[in-house]
Motif scaffolding. Structure first.
Motif, PDB file in Angstrom:
ATOM      1  N   LEU A  15       0.875  -1.162   0.000  1.00 16.15           N
ATOM      2  CA  LEU A  15       0.000   0.000   0.000  1.00 16.15           C
ATOM      3  C   LEU A  15       0.913   1.213   0.000  1.00 16.15           C
ATOM      4  O   LEU A  15       1.798   1.322   0.845  1.00 16.15           O
ATOM      5  N   THR A  16       0.729   2.123  -0.933  1.00 15.24           N
ATOM      6  CA  THR A  16       1.572   3.307  -1.021  1.00 15.24           C
ATOM      7  C   THR A  16       0.716   4.541  -0.758  1.00 15.24           C
ATOM      8  O   THR A  16      -0.356   4.694  -1.331  1.00 15.24           O
ATOM      9  N   TYR A  17       1.223   5.398   0.119  1.00 13.21           N
ATOM     10  CA  TYR A  17       0.511   6.617   0.487  1.00 13.21           C
ATOM     11  C   TYR A  17       1.420   7.824   0.281  1.00 13.21           C
ATOM     12  O   TYR A  17       2.636   7.730   0.451  1.00 13.21           O
ATOM     13  N   GLU A  18       0.806   8.957  -0.073  1.00 11.34           N
ATOM     14  CA  GLU A  18       1.526  10.233  -0.182  1.00 11.34           C
ATOM     15  C   GLU A  18       0.832  11.252   0.697  1.00 11.34           C
ATOM     16  O   GLU A  18      -0.396  11.237   0.832  1.00 11.34           O
ATOM     17  N   LEU A  19       1.629  12.159   1.270  1.00  9.37           N
ATOM     18  CA  LEU A  19       1.093  13.253   2.069  1.00  9.37           C
ATOM     19  C   LEU A  19       1.771  14.546   1.620  1.00  9.37           C
ATOM     20  O   LEU A  19       2.942  14.775   1.925  1.00  9.37           O
ATOM     21  N   PRO A  20       1.058  15.397   0.867  1.00 10.25           N
ATOM     22  CA  PRO A  20       1.639  16.689   0.494  1.00 10.25           C
ATOM     23  C   PRO A  20       1.690  17.598   1.721  1.00 10.25           C
ATOM     24  O   PRO A  20       0.721  17.670   2.478  1.00 10.25           O
ATOM     25  N   LEU A  21       2.814  18.256   1.926  1.00 10.65           N
ATOM     26  CA  LEU A  21       2.984  19.153   3.067  1.00 10.65           C
ATOM     27  C   LEU A  21       2.893  20.605   2.618  1.00 10.65           C
ATOM     28  O   LEU A  21       3.161  20.923   1.456  1.00 10.65           O
ATOM     29  N   PRO A  22       2.551  21.511   3.545  1.00  6.93           N
ATOM     30  CA  PRO A  22       2.417  22.926   3.187  1.00  6.93           C
ATOM     31  C   PRO A  22       3.685  23.547   2.600  1.00  6.93           C
ATOM     32  O   PRO A  22       3.611  24.478   1.814  1.00  6.93           O
ATOM     33  N   ASP A  23       4.861  23.010   2.968  1.00  7.16           N
ATOM     34  CA  ASP A  23       6.113  23.588   2.468  1.00  7.16           C
ATOM     35  C   ASP A  23       6.501  23.071   1.082  1.00  7.16           C
ATOM     36  O   ASP A  23       7.555  23.384   0.566  1.00  7.16           O
ATOM     37  N   HIS A  47      14.368   3.946   9.431  1.00  2.00           N
ATOM     38  CA  HIS A  47      14.311   4.524   8.087  1.00  2.00           C
ATOM     39  C   HIS A  47      12.891   4.983   7.755  1.00  2.00           C
ATOM     40  O   HIS A  47      12.692   6.075   7.212  1.00  2.00           O
ATOM     41  N   ILE A  48      11.900   4.175   8.068  1.00  2.00           N
ATOM     42  CA  ILE A  48      10.509   4.525   7.768  1.00  2.00           C
ATOM     43  C   ILE A  48      10.115   5.785   8.539  1.00  2.00           C
ATOM     44  O   ILE A  48       9.539   6.721   7.966  1.00  2.00           O
ATOM     45  N   LEU A  49      10.434   5.827   9.817  1.00  2.00           N
ATOM     46  CA  LEU A  49      10.069   6.993  10.627  1.00  2.00           C
ATOM     47  C   LEU A  49      10.763   8.261  10.138  1.00  2.00           C
ATOM     48  O   LEU A  49      10.124   9.299   9.955  1.00  2.00           O
ATOM     49  N   LYS A  50      12.058   8.161   9.916  1.00  2.00           N
ATOM     50  CA  LYS A  50      12.841   9.354   9.575  1.00  2.00           C
ATOM     51  C   LYS A  50      12.641   9.796   8.124  1.00  2.00           C
ATOM     52  O   LYS A  50      12.329  10.962   7.863  1.00  2.00           O
ATOM     53  N   ASP A  51      12.808   8.901   7.189  1.00  2.00           N
ATOM     54  CA  ASP A  51      12.842   9.287   5.775  1.00  2.00           C
ATOM     55  C   ASP A  51      11.483   9.274   5.090  1.00  2.00           C
ATOM     56  O   ASP A  51      11.265  10.035   4.150  1.00  2.00           O
ATOM     57  N   GLN A  52      10.589   8.407   5.515  1.00  2.00           N
ATOM     58  CA  GLN A  52       9.294   8.345   4.843  1.00  2.00           C
ATOM     59  C   GLN A  52       8.216   9.130   5.576  1.00  2.00           C
ATOM     60  O   GLN A  52       7.394   9.784   4.945  1.00  2.00           O
ATOM     61  N   PHE A  60       5.261   9.577  16.357  1.00  7.31           N
ATOM     62  CA  PHE A  60       4.509   8.519  15.685  1.00  7.31           C
ATOM     63  C   PHE A  60       3.503   7.879  16.637  1.00  7.31           C
ATOM     64  O   PHE A  60       2.321   7.759  16.326  1.00  7.31           O
ATOM     65  N   TRP A  61       3.971   7.481  17.823  1.00  8.34           N
ATOM     66  CA  TRP A  61       3.087   6.792  18.758  1.00  8.34           C
ATOM     67  C   TRP A  61       2.046   7.746  19.345  1.00  8.34           C
ATOM     68  O   TRP A  61       0.913   7.329  19.616  1.00  8.34           O
ATOM     69  N   ALA A  62       2.381   9.015  19.514  1.00  9.67           N
ATOM     70  CA  ALA A  62       1.389   9.991  19.985  1.00  9.67           C
ATOM     71  C   ALA A  62       0.279  10.138  18.947  1.00  9.67           C
ATOM     72  O   ALA A  62      -0.898  10.289  19.292  1.00  9.67           O
ATOM     73  N   CYS A  63       0.638  10.065  17.689  1.00 22.00           N
ATOM     74  CA  CYS A  63      -0.356  10.138  16.618  1.00 22.00           C
ATOM     75  C   CYS A  63      -1.220   8.879  16.605  1.00 22.00           C
ATOM     76  O   CYS A  63      -2.451   8.956  16.520  1.00 22.00           O
ATOM     77  N   VAL A  64      -0.599   7.717  16.744  1.00 20.81           N
ATOM     78  CA  VAL A  64      -1.330   6.449  16.719  1.00 20.81           C
ATOM     79  C   VAL A  64      -2.273   6.340  17.914  1.00 20.81           C
ATOM     80  O   VAL A  64      -3.463   6.029  17.760  1.00 20.81           O
ATOM     81  N   HIS A  65      -1.765   6.617  19.108  1.00 25.59           N
ATOM     82  CA  HIS A  65      -2.551   6.397  20.324  1.00 25.59           C
ATOM     83  C   HIS A  65      -3.491   7.557  20.663  1.00 25.59           C
ATOM     84  O   HIS A  65      -4.590   7.336  21.167  1.00 25.59           O
ATOM     85  N   ASP A  66      -3.052   8.796  20.420  1.00 24.76           N
ATOM     86  CA  ASP A  66      -3.813   9.960  20.874  1.00 24.76           C
ATOM     87  C   ASP A  66      -4.382  10.812  19.744  1.00 24.76           C
ATOM     88  O   ASP A  66      -5.081  11.786  20.003  1.00 24.76           O
ATOM     89  N   ALA A  68      -2.658  12.792  17.959  1.00 16.72           N
ATOM     90  CA  ALA A  68      -1.903  14.051  17.931  1.00 16.72           C
ATOM     91  C   ALA A  68      -1.076  14.104  16.650  1.00 16.72           C
ATOM     92  O   ALA A  68      -0.070  13.405  16.532  1.00 16.72           O
ATOM     93  N   THR A  69      -1.505  14.887  15.698  1.00 16.22           N
ATOM     94  CA  THR A  69      -0.776  14.942  14.434  1.00 16.22           C
ATOM     95  C   THR A  69       0.531  15.701  14.604  1.00 16.22           C
ATOM     96  O   THR A  69       0.597  16.688  15.325  1.00 16.22           O
ATOM     97  N   PRO A  70       1.583  15.241  13.940  1.00 20.39           N
ATOM     98  CA  PRO A  70       2.879  15.915  14.021  1.00 20.39           C
ATOM     99  C   PRO A  70       2.802  17.311  13.412  1.00 20.39           C
ATOM    100  O   PRO A  70       1.998  17.563  12.513  1.00 20.39           O
ATOM    101  N   ASP A  71       3.627  18.202  13.917  1.00 22.36           N
ATOM    102  CA  ASP A  71       3.670  19.561  13.380  1.00 22.36           C
ATOM    103  C   ASP A  71       4.300  19.504  11.993  1.00 22.36           C
ATOM    104  O   ASP A  71       5.457  19.165  11.835  1.00 22.36           O
ATOM    105  N   ARG A  72       3.526  19.813  10.997  1.00 24.91           N
ATOM    106  CA  ARG A  72       3.992  19.814   9.610  1.00 24.91           C
ATOM    107  C   ARG A  72       4.062  21.229   9.062  1.00 24.91           C
ATOM    108  O   ARG A  72       4.182  21.437   7.873  1.00 24.91           O
ATOM    109  N   GLY A  73       3.951  22.207   9.944  1.00 30.02           N
ATOM    110  CA  GLY A  73       3.863  23.578   9.478  1.00 30.02           C
ATOM    111  C   GLY A  73       2.438  23.801   9.003  1.00 30.02           C
ATOM    112  O   GLY A  73       1.678  22.869   8.795  1.00 30.02           O
TER     113      GLY A  73
END
Length: 121
Positions: A15-23, A47-52, A60-66, A68-73
């Protein structure tokens, strides 16, 4: 957003996913299962956490459990620009200084032109 191939298929083994970011960056990740159904190795997981996903493990775990989306700008909210015709009227008919017109919001420009048309000021 899940990615499809040229024929509109989503594939069967990844399964391949893309997420366009504001920057302007686009994060892309593939989800696949290890052949022997074990967990991912520490190196691959890193590698998955850092580069993808561009997160640290705690994010990651705060997003999964709570949730809480990461700050992406966030996209920079820009004010609505003043239409060229309004700028032309402000500069040429009302004869306002260019520096004053440049500071106006769209609504300020509309209000000023309406005042000129109704009261001649």
């Amino acid at each position: 957003m899940r990615i499809k191939d040229a024929q509109g298929r989503t594939g069967t083994h990844h399964l391949t996913y893309e997420l366009p970011l504001p920057d302007g960056r686009v994060l892309r990740t593939r989800i696949s299962h290890p052949p022997d159904r074990t967990d991912y190795g520490k190196r691959l997981w890193s590698h998955i956490l850092k580069d993808q996903l561009d997160v640290i493990e705690a994010e990651f775990w705060a997003c999964v459990h709570d949730g809480a989306t990461p700050d992406r700008g966030s996209p920079v909210k820009t004010e609505e620009s003043v239409p060229a015709q309004l700028v032309h009227i402000l500069l040429n008919d009302i004869r306002l200084p260019e520096a004053e017109v440049a500071k106006m919001s769209k609504q300020d420009a509309i209000d000023r032109v309406n005042l000129y048309w109704t009261e001649g000021e």
